[in-house]
Design a protein around this motif. Structure first.
Motif, PDB file in Angstrom:
ATOM      1  N   GLU A  89      10.975  81.778 -98.887  1.00  0.00           N
ATOM      2  CA  GLU A  89      11.703  81.969 -97.637  1.00  0.00           C
ATOM      3  C   GLU A  89      10.766  82.319 -96.494  1.00  0.00           C
ATOM      4  O   GLU A  89      10.967  81.886 -95.361  1.00  0.00           O
ATOM      5  CB  GLU A  89      12.757  83.063 -97.822  1.00  0.00           C
ATOM      6  CG  GLU A  89      13.648  83.253 -96.604  1.00  0.00           C
ATOM      7  CD  GLU A  89      14.754  84.254 -96.843  1.00  0.00           C
ATOM      8  OE1 GLU A  89      15.529  84.509 -95.907  1.00  0.00           O
ATOM      9  OE2 GLU A  89      14.841  84.771 -97.977  1.00  0.00           O
ATOM     10  N   ALA A 101      13.332  81.073 -92.384  1.00  0.00           N
ATOM     11  CA  ALA A 101      14.702  81.397 -92.805  1.00  0.00           C
ATOM     12  C   ALA A 101      15.657  80.231 -92.604  1.00  0.00           C
ATOM     13  O   ALA A 101      16.541  79.986 -93.435  1.00  0.00           O
ATOM     14  CB  ALA A 101      15.196  82.628 -92.053  1.00  0.00           C
ATOM     15  N   GLU A 102      15.482  79.476 -91.524  1.00  0.00           N
ATOM     16  CA  GLU A 102      16.412  78.377 -91.240  1.00  0.00           C
ATOM     17  C   GLU A 102      16.268  77.255 -92.273  1.00  0.00           C
ATOM     18  O   GLU A 102      17.269  76.757 -92.804  1.00  0.00           O
ATOM     19  CB  GLU A 102      16.157  77.839 -89.839  1.00  0.00           C
ATOM     20  CG  GLU A 102      17.112  76.724 -89.421  1.00  0.00           C
ATOM     21  CD  GLU A 102      16.859  76.253 -88.010  1.00  0.00           C
ATOM     22  OE1 GLU A 102      17.500  75.264 -87.596  1.00  0.00           O
ATOM     23  OE2 GLU A 102      16.018  76.868 -87.320  1.00  0.00           O
ATOM     24  N   ASN A 103      15.037  76.853 -92.546  1.00  0.00           N
ATOM     25  CA  ASN A 103      14.823  75.782 -93.525  1.00  0.00           C
ATOM     26  C   ASN A 103      15.240  76.229 -94.934  1.00  0.00           C
ATOM     27  O   ASN A 103      15.758  75.420 -95.716  1.00  0.00           O
ATOM     28  CB  ASN A 103      13.355  75.361 -93.530  1.00  0.00           C
ATOM     29  CG  ASN A 103      12.954  74.671 -92.239  1.00  0.00           C
ATOM     30  OD1 ASN A 103      13.783  74.052 -91.581  1.00  0.00           O
ATOM     31  ND2 ASN A 103      11.683  74.779 -91.883  1.00  0.00           N
ATOM     32  N   THR A 138      17.631  78.314 -95.637  1.00  0.00           N
ATOM     33  CA  THR A 138      19.094  78.294 -95.678  1.00  0.00           C
ATOM     34  C   THR A 138      19.621  76.891 -95.949  1.00  0.00           C
ATOM     35  O   THR A 138      20.565  76.706 -96.739  1.00  0.00           O
ATOM     36  CB  THR A 138      19.661  78.833 -94.373  1.00  0.00           C
ATOM     37  OG1 THR A 138      19.167  80.164 -94.144  1.00  0.00           O
ATOM     38  CG2 THR A 138      21.177  78.859 -94.400  1.00  0.00           C
ATOM     39  N   LEU A 139      19.005  75.885 -95.314  1.00  0.00           N
ATOM     40  CA  LEU A 139      19.416  74.501 -95.568  1.00  0.00           C
ATOM     41  C   LEU A 139      19.144  74.108 -97.021  1.00  0.00           C
ATOM     42  O   LEU A 139      19.948  73.403 -97.646  1.00  0.00           O
ATOM     43  CB  LEU A 139      18.672  73.554 -94.618  1.00  0.00           C
ATOM     44  CG  LEU A 139      19.008  73.695 -93.127  1.00  0.00           C
ATOM     45  CD1 LEU A 139      18.119  72.769 -92.300  1.00  0.00           C
ATOM     46  CD2 LEU A 139      20.478  73.382 -92.869  1.00  0.00           C
TER      47      LEU A 139
END
Length: 366
Positions: free
Chosen positions: A148, A153-155, A157-158
């Motif tokens: 992570e 964090a965004e990638n 989460t995907l």
């Protein structure tokens, strides 16, 4: 993980048709197990040498933490394989007559290259922001290189969303395929000329739906646990490790037990593997008096297969045409059968060529 995956590969060696999917998934489990072993050694070495508290740029993790891209690759490959397996089962119940012809176009190892290329392409959107941190001195993370922190964090989460919804979608499609299968078998003409045995169809549908269900449970339970303890940052960072451990226990390690309980074909292959040389122990050659003659001893009034005919064969386990009066050290006993034709026919078993006579040897020496 590695041992269970290798066991499945050995048992399902040479499988045909849709059973190849079990082999493909076992290869993915084996690769995931090897990646887990490397990740464990990576964390232990970092901790032992006191580097766990250091901070490094994310790009440095791409050189030392090889398990991170391998994890993402195996995740994408496993998701692709589950989708492929699910669409194959749905295609079977939709076009059961033409399924064999259509499935021959993609049920081979060359088509796996397509899934591998797609999984390699999945690495780009996940790690696309890592090279941008080369010139950013403020972008540092822990030297333990958590996924992570490396990808953002965004990638991440995907990536987790893919993990969450692919198994759910596969389970729903499996139930749809099972429903269509049951409807088609209500009338004989709807299930006429089915390309695959009905028993095999049920087996593979159960195996696929159960694996997808366990896959989804292994992802959702760690996420549910970490979200309830969102105040603990350490748990949030380690949630990817929790997911990997649950996947290893519930999917990879439990795979042989799952297949044995749900797939009779796998159970049959296991039985044949461990009884490869013991299921047919019947001796195919014949000695002078073993097996014994089924006819009598020459008297027309005698009953065939009398007790005297079997006595020598029961006692003499070595198949010799001599009686048991001969000892195990090679001393010769009394010949019990005087049928020369039977004896010569039996002795020929031990010779590739007929032995030369003594007279011919003396003639050659002269």
């Amino acid at each position: 993980m590695c041992a269970s995956s290798i066991f499945v590969l050995v048992v399902m060696k040479g499988s045909k048709d849709a059973f190849k999917f079990i082999q493909f998934l076992a290869v993915i489990d084996l690769l995931s197990g090897l990646t887990m072993v490397y990740a464990g050694f990576h964390g232990v070495i970092r901790t032992i040498y006191g580097a766990a508290g250091e901070f490094v740029p994310p790009i440095s993790c791409m050189y030392s933490s090889w398990h991170l891209p391998l994890w993402v690759f195996t995740d994408g490959l496993q998701s692709t394989m589950l989708i492929w397996f699910t669409l194959d089962r749905l295609l079977l119940v939709l076009i059961p007559v033409r399924y064999a012809k259509v499935a021959s176009l993609y049920l081979h190892k060359r088509f796996v290259n397509v899934a591998v290329v797609a999984s390699l392409g999945y690495l780009y959107p996940i790690f696309k922001e890592v090279p941008a941190t080369i010139n950013n001195a403020s972008a540092v993370i822990s030297s333990l290189c958590h996924l992570e922190e490396v990808v953002g964090a965004e990638n991440y989460t995907l990536h987790v969303l893919l993990f969450q919804f692919v198994p759910i979608g596969c389970v729903l499609v499996c139930f749809l395929a099972l429903l269509i299968y049951m409807v088609r078998h209500l009338k004989q003409r709807w299930s006429y000329n089915w390309s695959e045995p009905a028993e095999v169809t049920r087996q593979l549908l159960l195996v696929l739906s159960t694996r997808a269900f366990l896959f989804g449970v292994s992802v959702h339970l760690p996420l549910l646990f970490t979200q309830k303890n969102a105040a603990a940052d350490d748990l949030l960072i380690l949630r990817d490790f929790f997911i990997r451990i649950c996947l290893g226990l519930c999917v990879s390690i439990a795979s042989p037990l799952l297949l044995i309980s749900l797939c009779p074909q796998f159970s049959h292959n296991v039985y044949m593997l461990f009884n490869k040389y013991s299921h047919n122990t019947k001796r195919q050659w014949q000695s002078a008096s073993d097996p014994p003659r089924e006819e009598g001893d020459g008297d027309n009034n005698s009953e065939p297969g009398g007790k005297e005919d079997y006595a020598d064969a029961v006692v003499n386990m070595f198949g010799s045409f001599y009686s048991t009066g001969g000892g195990p050290m090679g001393d010769v006993g009394t010949i019990t059968h005087l049928d020369r034709a039977n004896n010569e026919r039996s002795i020929s078993f031990y010779y590739q060529e007929s032995p030369k006579s003594t007279a011919s040897k003396k003639h050659q020496n002269l």
